[in-house]
Design a protein around this motif. Sequence first.
Motif, PDB file in Angstrom:
ATOM      1  N   UNK A  97      29.875  51.489  -1.761  1.00  0.00           N
ATOM      2  CA  UNK A  97      30.375  51.917  -3.013  1.00  0.00           C
ATOM      3  C   UNK A  97      31.151  52.585  -3.347  1.00  0.00           C
ATOM      4  N   UNK A  98      31.781  53.418  -1.977  1.00  0.00           N
ATOM      5  CA  UNK A  98      32.353  54.689  -2.379  1.00  0.00           C
ATOM      6  C   UNK A  98      33.606  53.899  -2.379  1.00  0.00           C
ATOM      7  N   UNK A  99      33.623  53.113  -1.924  1.00  0.00           N
ATOM      8  CA  UNK A  99      35.031  52.545  -2.268  1.00  0.00           C
ATOM      9  C   UNK A  99      35.113  51.764  -4.174  1.00  0.00           C
ATOM     10  N   UNK A 100      34.052  51.310  -4.628  1.00  0.00           N
ATOM     11  CA  UNK A 100      34.812  51.455  -5.690  1.00  0.00           C
ATOM     12  C   UNK A 100      34.886  52.420  -6.984  1.00  0.00           C
ATOM     13  N   UNK A 101      35.028  51.864  -8.011  1.00  0.00           N
ATOM     14  CA  UNK A 101      35.552  53.174  -9.397  1.00  0.00           C
ATOM     15  C   UNK A 101      34.689  53.958  -9.470  1.00  0.00           C
ATOM     16  N   UNK A 102      34.014  55.610  -9.598  1.00  0.00           N
ATOM     17  CA  UNK A 102      33.315  55.557 -10.833  1.00  0.00           C
ATOM     18  C   UNK A 102      33.818  56.335 -12.519  1.00  0.00           C
ATOM     19  N   UNK A 103      32.796  56.428 -12.770  1.00  0.00           N
ATOM     20  CA  UNK A 103      32.922  56.514 -14.322  1.00  0.00           C
ATOM     21  C   UNK A 103      31.681  57.536 -14.885  1.00  0.00           C
TER      22      UNK A 103
ATOM     23  N   UNK B 193      35.893  59.201 -22.097  1.00  0.00           N
ATOM     24  CA  UNK B 193      35.750  58.606 -20.913  1.00  0.00           C
ATOM     25  C   UNK B 193      36.657  58.997 -19.560  1.00  0.00           C
ATOM     26  N   UNK B 194      36.229  58.457 -18.421  1.00  0.00           N
ATOM     27  CA  UNK B 194      36.869  59.531 -17.283  1.00  0.00           C
ATOM     28  C   UNK B 194      36.602  58.303 -15.937  1.00  0.00           C
ATOM     29  N   UNK B 195      37.611  57.453 -15.863  1.00  0.00           N
ATOM     30  CA  UNK B 195      37.394  56.639 -14.880  1.00  0.00           C
ATOM     31  C   UNK B 195      38.446  56.921 -13.320  1.00  0.00           C
TER      32      UNK B 195
ATOM     33  N   UNK C 256      43.404  57.913  -8.424  1.00  0.00           N
ATOM     34  CA  UNK C 256      44.324  57.404  -9.847  1.00  0.00           C
ATOM     35  C   UNK C 256      43.707  57.635 -10.501  1.00  0.00           C
ATOM     36  N   UNK C 257      43.447  58.203 -11.683  1.00  0.00           N
ATOM     37  CA  UNK C 257      42.100  58.447 -12.781  1.00  0.00           C
ATOM     38  C   UNK C 257      42.883  58.150 -13.756  1.00  0.00           C
ATOM     39  N   UNK C 258      41.786  57.499 -15.237  1.00  0.00           N
ATOM     40  CA  UNK C 258      42.339  57.502 -16.453  1.00  0.00           C
ATOM     41  C   UNK C 258      41.303  58.121 -17.143  1.00  0.00           C
ATOM     42  N   UNK C 259      41.591  58.664 -18.260  1.00  0.00           N
ATOM     43  CA  UNK C 259      40.521  59.253 -19.277  1.00  0.00           C
ATOM     44  C   UNK C 259      41.260  58.762 -20.930  1.00  0.00           C
TER      45      UNK C 259
END
Length: 448
Positions: free
Chosen positions: A55-61, A102-104, A295-298
């Motif tokens: 799960x560490x490879x997957x994005x966190x949100x 929302x932050x990814x 890489x992040x998106x908010x």
Amino acid sequence: MKHITTALISLVFYLNAETVTLKQAQNSALEKNYGYAIAKENLAYSSLSVKSAFSGFLPSASFTGNYIVYSPEVEMSSFKFTPPSTLSQVTVIQEDRTAFGLKINQPIFTGGKLFYNYKISKDSEEITKNSLNSEMMKLLADVESQYFNVSETRELLDIARESLQLSKRNEETAKIKFDSGLISKADYLKSSSARAVSEVSLVNAEKGYELAKINFSNLTGLDNFELVNVDRDHYEPFINKLYISEFSSAEDKVLILKEIALKNNNDIKNIRLNKEISENKITISKGNFLPSVNLSYSTEWAKTNLTDEYANSGTVALSASIPVLPLYDNYITLEKSRIDLKRSELSEKQLLDNISTVIRTYLYTLISGSKQFTSSQVAVELAQETYTNVEQRANSGLSTEDELNTARLSLIQAKYNQTSAYYSILKSKSELMKVLGIKDEEEIIKLF
């Protein structure tokens, strides 16, 4: 009356006892043994750890929300348009603010930590699988060894009963001789003393048998059981092959058995996996000196009492960080990982040496045990013939009570030696199977 009551109770238990084969006992142990059950739970835990590492490879949100009330209220300057063309400055009051966000976040590069942590979790899962298999094989071998132990103590109990029966018969004969004036009271008392000693030996044999049954019950979870007799015909070819083996050629057999252990032994598999884990930890420690990239998106939706609709704003960020301090701590972690690898390498060499020693020990035990057993068979035959001859001479007044008792003790000791030698072979075979990673005894019998 007491002996009759005891015999009746024993008969009731025997009639109600379940007749159990070795295979049934092993299956019962696999179902009821706590150690094996714990090993299965450990495997389930390790499997979840692998999923957690992946799960560490997957994005966190994350989703956030907040509501702010300003106290005191915030005065803000604004402009008011008055038709047809008047723009005037006014003061407005901001009382509160409501916002949702929302932050990814997606890790791009972490110095290899995620990848190698995942590899470590996979290796750890494999270690747990090997440990489960090792626990199963250890349990099966232990059940077989305890099965033979119960069978051995039962036969020793039968020998003790036979010894007491012979002692009683000799005492009765001595009593007749004493009453007839053929022997002295001292000779008669010697026969009585031999009978008393045989009774003590019987009590000890009964205790040994009961303790062996308790240990077997604790291992297998079985109660009120009666074990099927060991099939001696089944093991006779195996023992005969061992008997004709020579110590001088044992080293060749040791090399063959060692190759099998290298392939099947779960402890060897695990020590090698631990070495791989140590190597991966070194790589992770080196990664502490490398930069990390994310890489992040908010995005945020917000409104106040001054507006009727939510306003949205968002950002996309590519961030990188390079560790600066404490570099010394990272260096220490790296050195500790290298020491772990060195310890794993030394542990592997130590384990291989230990396994070689154990294989050699059990092989020599099997060969010498087979020769002892064969010799003990001859000894029993000779002791039986000697006792029969001395008993006949004693009945004719040609042998003393001392000679008769000595002949009886020689016969009983020969039978003890024969039984002990026989089961020593079988129990050594069980232990060797455990070391070689073999659970089918036919497979190890074929090796000889």
